[in-house]
Write a protein that holds these residues in place. Structure first.
Motif, mmCIF file in Angstrom:
data_model
loop_
_atom_site.group_PDB
_atom_site.id
_atom_site.type_symbol
_atom_site.label_atom_id
_atom_site.label_comp_id
_atom_site.label_asym_id
_atom_site.label_seq_id
_atom_site.Cartn_x
_atom_site.Cartn_y
_atom_site.Cartn_z
ATOM 1 N N ILE A 35 -45.528 -6.178 -12.990
ATOM 2 C CA ILE A 35 -44.905 -6.800 -14.178
ATOM 3 C C ILE A 35 -44.905 -5.793 -15.334
ATOM 4 O O ILE A 35 -43.940 -5.707 -16.092
ATOM 5 C CB ILE A 35 -45.616 -8.110 -14.556
ATOM 6 C CG1 ILE A 35 -45.487 -9.125 -13.429
ATOM 7 C CG2 ILE A 35 -45.017 -8.689 -15.845
ATOM 8 C CD1 ILE A 35 -46.247 -10.422 -13.663
ATOM 9 N N ALA A 36 -45.975 -4.999 -15.428
ATOM 10 C CA ALA A 36 -46.001 -3.952 -16.471
ATOM 11 C C ALA A 36 -44.830 -2.995 -16.265
ATOM 12 O O ALA A 36 -44.182 -2.559 -17.223
ATOM 13 C CB ALA A 36 -47.333 -3.207 -16.440
ATOM 14 N N PHE A 37 -44.529 -2.702 -15.005
ATOM 15 C CA PHE A 37 -43.387 -1.827 -14.659
ATOM 16 C C PHE A 37 -42.073 -2.465 -15.128
ATOM 17 O O PHE A 37 -41.211 -1.809 -15.714
ATOM 18 C CB PHE A 37 -43.433 -1.581 -13.147
ATOM 19 C CG PHE A 37 -42.144 -1.167 -12.502
ATOM 20 C CD1 PHE A 37 -41.623 0.108 -12.697
ATOM 21 C CD2 PHE A 37 -41.458 -2.039 -11.655
ATOM 22 C CE1 PHE A 37 -40.437 0.491 -12.075
ATOM 23 C CE2 PHE A 37 -40.279 -1.664 -11.030
ATOM 24 C CZ PHE A 37 -39.760 -0.395 -11.249
ATOM 25 N N LEU A 38 -41.936 -3.779 -14.922
ATOM 26 C CA LEU A 38 -40.733 -4.496 -15.389
ATOM 27 C C LEU A 38 -40.633 -4.407 -16.927
ATOM 28 O O LEU A 38 -39.560 -4.148 -17.476
ATOM 29 C CB LEU A 38 -40.814 -5.961 -14.936
ATOM 30 C CG LEU A 38 -39.720 -6.962 -15.285
ATOM 31 C CD1 LEU A 38 -39.772 -8.149 -14.314
ATOM 32 C CD2 LEU A 38 -39.776 -7.494 -16.696
ATOM 33 N N ALA B 27 -38.090 -3.613 -20.701
ATOM 34 C CA ALA B 27 -37.672 -4.843 -21.410
ATOM 35 C C ALA B 27 -37.941 -4.657 -22.895
ATOM 36 O O ALA B 27 -39.083 -4.499 -23.307
ATOM 37 C CB ALA B 27 -38.459 -6.029 -20.872
ATOM 38 N N SER B 28 -36.890 -4.663 -23.679
ATOM 39 C CA SER B 28 -37.075 -4.365 -25.102
ATOM 40 C C SER B 28 -37.626 -5.561 -25.881
ATOM 41 O O SER B 28 -38.107 -5.404 -27.000
ATOM 42 C CB SER B 28 -35.738 -3.926 -25.699
ATOM 43 O OG SER B 28 -34.762 -4.887 -25.358
ATOM 44 N N VAL C 243 -36.929 -11.134 -16.699
ATOM 45 C CA VAL C 243 -35.839 -10.722 -15.800
ATOM 46 C C VAL C 243 -35.657 -9.216 -15.949
ATOM 47 O O VAL C 243 -35.335 -8.726 -17.034
ATOM 48 C CB VAL C 243 -34.529 -11.471 -16.164
ATOM 49 C CG1 VAL C 243 -33.395 -11.050 -15.234
ATOM 50 C CG2 VAL C 243 -34.737 -12.980 -16.103
ATOM 51 N N ASP C 244 -35.920 -8.483 -14.895
ATOM 52 C CA ASP C 244 -35.790 -7.021 -14.940
ATOM 53 C C ASP C 244 -34.377 -6.636 -15.369
ATOM 54 O O ASP C 244 -33.403 -7.305 -14.990
ATOM 55 C CB ASP C 244 -36.100 -6.433 -13.559
ATOM 56 C CG ASP C 244 -36.315 -4.936 -13.635
ATOM 57 O OD1 ASP C 244 -37.482 -4.511 -13.686
ATOM 58 O OD2 ASP C 244 -35.311 -4.193 -13.666
ATOM 59 N N THR C 245 -34.279 -5.559 -16.121
ATOM 60 C CA THR C 245 -32.945 -5.135 -16.604
ATOM 61 C C THR C 245 -32.009 -4.769 -15.447
ATOM 62 O O THR C 245 -30.791 -4.754 -15.615
ATOM 63 C CB THR C 245 -33.046 -3.905 -17.533
ATOM 64 O OG1 THR C 245 -33.763 -2.893 -16.831
ATOM 65 C CG2 THR C 245 -33.750 -4.230 -18.836
#
Ligand SMILES: CC(C)(COP(=O)(O)OP(=O)(O)OC[C@H]1O[C@@H](n2cnc3c(N)ncnc32)[C@H](O)[C@@H]1OP(=O)(O)O)[C@@H](O)C(=O)NCCC(=O)NCCS
Length: 211
Positions: free
Chosen positions: A16-19, A23-24, A93-95
């Motif tokens: 989730i940290a990677f996602l 995420a701005s 939601v991942d970009t």
């Protein structure tokens, strides 16, 4: 930017940290985990702030993501933390996720990198849909499901609640997956999956069931 805390300090929490790197809208301030020895350590460059219960008394608005794959654990954590009105459980939601036409999301869902949702899809609450998975048209997904990477869900599929669907599984069109089932890695599902069953293979067979 909203401050966000991830629950858990294991593999899914790191993902989730990677996602969130892309995420701005969120500022990741750290993790919480009940393993006391982790307190004060860092994960993905952010501090492990303390046990999960510290969120119960959080007195400012905070966004929280449940970074644990187990359906039952996610459910227990949510039922405890929902008492604190300061906590918001956003959909992350991942970009790179492709979210198509008329795709409805409840709360607390995590849609990982390169996952795809085409058209007319309902997704309930607190589902994890991991990297590279695809969800076909007119599908319904309930709550607290954990769908591991590269799972292909065809059109008109219904998935209930609390299911764990192993990496690389393929589900043909119009299948119904009930509640509380486990589907092993690499399975091919061509028949409905019953409540409270463990299923593996190509095509799947039940290897265990419980009340
Ligand atoms: C199904 C699963 C949950 C294991 O359940 P388990 O009760 O511990 O099963 P066991 O390892 O005792 O295996 C029981 C039988 O099922 C078979 N089996 C287990 N997983 C299987 C799979 N994915 N596909 C085919 N057969 C499988 C075993 O070979 C064994 O067969 P046998 O009785 O003929 O020897 C696990 O193997 C699995 O596939 N997990 C998915 C994990 C995943 O997707 N992780 C992604 C993380 S990102």
């Amino acid at each position: 930017m909203d401050d966000l805390i991830i629950i858990g300090a294991g593999g899914f929490a790191k993902e989730i940290a990677f996602l969130l790197q892309r995420a701005s809208e969120y500022n990741l301030i750290g993790f919480v985990d009940d393993e006391v020895s982790l307190s004060g350590q860092k994960l993905a460059g952010k501090p492990i702030l303390g046990p999960i219960n510290m969120l119960l008394s959080y007195d400012k608005p905070i966004s929280v993501a449940i970074g644990i794959a187990s359906s039952n654990v996610k459910k227990k954590i949510y039922s405890k933390l929902k008492k604190n009105q300061n906590i918001n459980f956003p959909n992350l939601v991942d970009t790179t996720a492709l979210v198509g036409v008329n795709v409805k999301l409840g709360i607390g869902n995590i849609l990982m990198a390169n996952s795809t949702y085409t058209a007319d899809i309902n997704i309930g609450d607190f589902n994890m849909i991991n990297i590279g998975s695809t969800v076909g048209h007119d599908s319904n997904i309930g709550d607290f499901n954990s769908i591991f990477p590269s799972v292909n869900i065809s059109g008109y599929v219904t998935i209930g609640n609390n299911n764990q669907i192993g990496v690389g599984t393929k589900i043909i069109q119009s299948i119904c997956i009930a509640d509380n089932s486990i589907i092993g890695a690499g399975s091919v599902v061509i028949q409905n999956i019953e409540n409270n069953t463990k299923n593996v293979g190509v095509p799947t067979r039940i290897i265990e069931s419980w009340e």
